[in-house]
Design a protein around this motif. Structure first.
Motif, short mmCIF file in Angstrom:
data_model
loop_
_atom_site.label_atom_id
_atom_site.label_comp_id
_atom_site.label_asym_id
_atom_site.label_seq_id
_atom_site.Cartn_x
_atom_site.Cartn_y
_atom_site.Cartn_z
N VAL A 162 0.81 -1.23 0.00
CA VAL A 162 0.00 0.00 0.00
C VAL A 162 0.83 1.27 0.00
CG1 VAL A 162 -2.14 -0.86 0.99
CG2 VAL A 162 -0.34 -0.06 2.51
N SER A 163 2.04 1.19 0.51
CA SER A 163 2.83 2.43 0.62
C SER A 163 3.85 2.53 -0.50
CB SER A 163 3.58 2.45 1.94
OG SER A 163 4.59 1.46 1.93
N HIS A 164 4.16 1.43 -1.15
CA HIS A 164 5.26 1.36 -2.11
C HIS A 164 6.56 1.76 -1.44
CE1 HIS A 164 2.62 0.58 -5.40
NE2 HIS A 164 1.96 1.71 -5.23
N MET A 165 6.63 1.58 -0.13
CA MET A 165 7.88 1.93 0.56
C MET A 165 8.62 0.65 0.92
SD MET A 165 6.56 5.02 2.98
CE MET A 165 8.20 5.60 3.42
N VAL A 166 9.87 0.80 1.32
CA VAL A 166 10.64 -0.36 1.73
C VAL A 166 10.84 -0.33 3.24
CG1 VAL A 166 11.82 -0.70 -0.46
CG2 VAL A 166 12.76 0.88 1.21
N GLY A 167 11.35 -1.41 3.78
CA GLY A 167 11.63 -1.46 5.21
C GLY A 167 10.40 -1.78 6.03
N ASP A 168 10.58 -1.76 7.35
CA ASP A 168 9.46 -2.06 8.25
C ASP A 168 8.70 -0.79 8.58
OD1 ASP A 168 10.16 -4.71 8.38
OD2 ASP A 168 11.48 -4.43 10.10
N PRO A 169 7.40 -0.91 8.81
CA PRO A 169 6.69 0.28 9.29
C PRO A 169 7.13 0.60 10.72
CG PRO A 169 5.24 -1.63 9.28
CD PRO A 169 6.52 -2.07 8.64
N TRP A 170 7.03 1.85 11.10
CA TRP A 170 7.37 2.24 12.48
C TRP A 170 6.29 1.71 13.43
CZ3 TRP A 170 5.08 5.81 16.02
CH2 TRP A 170 5.90 6.14 17.10
N SER A 171 5.05 1.76 12.96
CA SER A 171 3.97 1.27 13.79
C SER A 171 2.80 0.80 12.92
CB SER A 171 3.50 2.38 14.73
OG SER A 171 2.31 2.00 15.37
N THR A 172 2.13 -0.25 13.37
CA THR A 172 1.00 -0.81 12.63
C THR A 172 -0.24 -0.76 13.51
OG1 THR A 172 2.51 -2.35 11.54
CG2 THR A 172 0.18 -2.89 11.43
N LEU A 173 -1.31 -0.17 13.02
CA LEU A 173 -2.55 -0.13 13.78
C LEU A 173 -3.63 -0.87 13.00
CD1 LEU A 173 -1.12 2.86 14.25
CD2 LEU A 173 -3.26 3.31 15.40
N HIS A 174 -4.09 -1.94 13.56
CA HIS A 174 -5.14 -2.71 12.90
C HIS A 174 -6.33 -2.75 13.86
CE1 HIS A 174 -6.34 -6.72 10.74
NE2 HIS A 174 -7.19 -5.74 10.53
N PHE A 175 -7.44 -2.19 13.45
CA PHE A 175 -8.55 -2.07 14.38
C PHE A 175 -9.88 -2.14 13.67
CE2 PHE A 175 -9.51 2.17 12.96
CZ PHE A 175 -8.29 2.65 12.53
N ARG A 176 -10.89 -2.42 14.47
CA ARG A 176 -12.23 -2.42 13.94
C ARG A 176 -13.06 -1.50 14.83
NH1 ARG A 176 -15.45 -3.75 10.61
NH2 ARG A 176 -17.63 -4.03 11.19
N ALA A 177 -13.71 -0.50 14.23
CA ALA A 177 -14.56 0.40 15.01
C ALA A 177 -15.99 -0.11 14.92
CB ALA A 177 -14.46 1.81 14.46
N GLU A 178 -16.59 -0.26 16.07
CA GLU A 178 -17.97 -0.73 16.05
C GLU A 178 -18.85 0.27 16.76
OE1 GLU A 178 -17.16 -4.62 17.42
OE2 GLU A 178 -17.16 -5.42 15.38
#
Ligand code: ADP
Ligand code: MG
Length: 644
Positions: A264-280
């Motif tokens: 999705v970012s077309h970037m390399v390396g690791d992300p600094w932080s990943t947020l995976h959530f579901r809002a209900e």
């Protein structure tokens, strides 16, 4: 990227050498340059070309799915999107086939012969020739297709645009030119045949290709099959073929999260932080958001919008929806998938949409909470984030959003206290008894700021000063005005007003002052003489509290504009003239004492000295001298006297 907008502008089209079928076109110069580098790449991860072509196939399916919402006949009879890879060892080929949106003749020529996306041509211009680095960046700049020439001696693309009857074939050996001819294709979509170089025959092995697809493309939401035609029946998909963000967190590996980030970012390396959530609740949506660990190349592009992709019920809608993410979070990458927006939502409908603005405030507070927690628990990691994106986050401080308090809490600064980043809370906690303001100084460079003469008095009294070196600092500080009831005050503006601040060794200071005090009337006489010499060039001349070592410095008057802001605006032709400055002098400095004595004895003019002192103060400010020749002249005379 919605359906119609990926067409590259006509004026950038590669040039045709001949009309009619089988015509030859030359690549745009940047493309040729890129292809040269790609073809000679000594890059160890050449397999990424598979990721790039699969990702293009998936994009093509996404775009058709979106177009079909309003034009269902485009997918009539074949609504199951799929990506099929097939290997042929004997022919030494690897073929990618999709039933996505396809390309018309013009699109083939425009998309696979030119680089039109903003920023991408600039990228090609910067290519260093260090093939390893250059190639790993290819996907980020929207030129991923060309990566197949790392392994190909020839590439054929046969494509038929959804809704059109004719198919077209694009063929190239990647050496300066390509041909376009009429072709046959059953149904819509694109088939890309990669004729492998002799020493890349590996990629004609089914097992090898399967492994690569699993590694890089498992998160692709369409089924991907890999076969060599020897199996009976339909081959099984190699990937999970469900959108990654729809899967439970426990089922997703670190590596899959990272691969999706690259996608999705077309970037390399690791992300600094990943947020995976579901809002209900009232409004339901899923988010898979990433904070990158480096700056995306387009962070300061003119449009400054985020690239978070908006999906509605798994259908990709757009990746440049201004309303989805505040500008000051535009470094975020990832996906928001909403259940509550209509599928056929148009761009116009996205503006001022109530659902969207709730999603925006929901995801904003999630990101803020994540940042707060990192700032508290992992200050070193947070400092890295701040180096990358602090300047962008601070833009939020002058936008009319409700997060000012939170953002002030998240902000970090260099200061005269030590080399670490400090927060405003740290600062306020360290304020001296009697100190009534948060002092700051702005400029282009932290080290130069730290050496400013105006800070001498602050330092000797142990008063901390924030060193603000981002251009946005000029704008948010006056807007914000206060933190925890303490006003911000420029260290280079107005009176320094140290009277009520208790210095560590105030008594020692006072003693010292007394010991070498020049009588006030002598100083007054000197000031009067200097005023006469400098006239309109200064607003005032006065005795400084700020200086302990330097003889003079400039400050802005209380109601005037901050000096650095004025310089910035002048540099950008936003203002015409500058306000005259106040020249502060240090009565404890030998030079000033000497001049005072000279003025008292009335032994010759102090005009040249006054001029030189003003010019010196300007130089310290980093300001250009209005009359450098006169400065040099006076300086030489004085030096000559010194030598003689
Ligand atoms: P990007 O994918 O970042 O736009 P690429 O170099 O990978 O850059 O692809 C260039 C363009 O070629 C794409 O934007 C798309 O318009 C077109 N394209 C490539 N592959 C396909 C495909 N399989 N189906 C339809 N269009 C494609
Ligand atoms: Mg691509």
């Amino acid at each position: 990227m919605t359906t119609e907008e990926t067409k590259k502008p006509a004026d950038q089209e590669a040039t045709a050498n001949a009309e009619g079928p089988g015509e030859t076109h030359t690549f745009q110069a940047e493309v040729s340059r890129l292809l040269d580098i790609v073809a000679n790449a000594l890059y160890s991860e050449k397999e990424i070309f598979i990721r790039e072509l699969v990702s293009n196939a998936a994009d093509a399916c996404d775009r058709l799915r979106y177009a079909a919402i309003t034009q269902p006949d485009l997918v009539e009879g074949d609504a199951d999107y799929a990506i099929a890879l097939s290997t042929d060892k004997d022919a030494r080929t690897l073929t990618f086939s999709d039933n996505g949106i396809g390309m018309s003749r013009e699109e083939l020529i425009g998309n696979l012969g030119t680089i039109a996306r903003s920023g991408s041509s600039a990228f090609v211009e910067q290519l260093s020739g260090d093939a390893k680095n250059d190639v790993s960046l290819i996907g980020q700049f929207g030129v991923g297709f060309y990566s197949c020439f790392m392994v190909a001696e020839k590439v054929e693309v046969v494509s038929r645009r959804a809704g059109e009857d004719l198919a077209w074939q694009w063929t190239s050996d990647g050496k300066g030119a390509f041909t376009v001819t009429e072709a046959e294709r059953d149904g819509r979509g694109t088939t890309i045949t990669v004729h492998l170089k002799e020493d890349e025959a590996d990629y004609a092995e089914t097992f090898r290709v399967q492994t690569v697809v699993k590694t890089y493309s498992d998160h692709i939401a369409f089924p991907i099959t890999v076969n060599d035609g020897s199996e009976e029946g339909d081959p099984e998909p190699v990937n999970t073929a469900s959108a990654l963000w729809t899967r439970p967190r426990n089922d997703i590996t670190e590596q899959q999260y990272t691969e999706f980030f690259h996608h999705v970012s077309h970037m390399v390396g690791d992300p600094w932080s990943t947020l995976h959530f579901r809002a209900e609740g009232m409004i339901e949506y899923t988010g898979l958001l990433y904070i990158p660990s480096s700056r995306p190349f387009d962070l300061y592009n003119q449009d400054r919008t985020s690239k978070v992709r908006l999906y509605v019920k798994r259908v990709f809608i757009t990746e440049d929806c201004e309303e989805l993410v505040p500008r000051w979070l535009r470094f975020l990458r990832g996906v928001i998938d909403s259940e509550d927006l209509p599928l056929n939502i148009s761009r116009e409908m996205l503006q001022n949409n109530a659902v969207l603005s709730r999603i925006r405030s929901g995801l904003t507070s999630r990101v803020i909470r994540e940042l707060e927690s990192k700032a508290e628990k992992e200050p070193d990691a947070y400092a890295e984030f701040w180096e990358n994106f602090g300047a962008v986050l601070k833009e939020g401080l002058y936008e009319p959003t409700g997060e000012k308090e939170e953002l002030l809490g998240l902000a970090r600064f260099r200061s005269t206290h030590d080399d670490n980043l400090v927060s405003l809370t740290d600062y306020v906690g360290r304020m001296k008894e009697g100190q009534k303001a948060i002092y700051y100084i702005t400029g282009g460079d932290v080290d130069a700021l730290a050496r400013s003469p105006q800070l001498e008095g602050f330092r000797s009294r142990g008063i901390e000063v924030l060193l603000l070196s981002d251009p946005v600092d000029e704008f948010w500080v006056p807007m914000v005005g206060m933190f925890e009831e303490q006003p911000f005050k420029s260290a280079t503006q107005g009176g320094a007003d140290f009277d009520e601040i208790k210095s560590e060794d105030a008594e020692a200071d006072a003693e010292e002052k007394k010991a070498d005090d020049t009588p006030q009337e002598d100083i007054d006489r000197l000031i009067a003489a200097m005023k006469l010499a400098l006239g309109e060039d200064v607003k005032d001349i006065r005795v400084s509290d700020r200086l302990t070592e330097s003889a003079v410095c400039l400050v802005a008057d209380e109601g005037d504009m901050d000096m650095n802001l004025e310089r910035l605006l002048k540099a950008h032709q936003q203002i015409e003239t500058r306000a005259a400055r106040i020249l502060e002098i240090n009565p404890g400095h030998t030079l000033i004492k000497g001049l005072a004595a000279k003025a008292k004895a009335d032994s010759g003019s102090t005009d040249d000295a006054a001029r030189l002192l003003l010019d010196q103060a300007r130089i310290l400010e980093g300001e250009p001298l209005p009359d450098p020749a006169a400065f040099a002249q006076r300086m030489s005379e004085i030096m000559a006297k010194g030598i003689g």
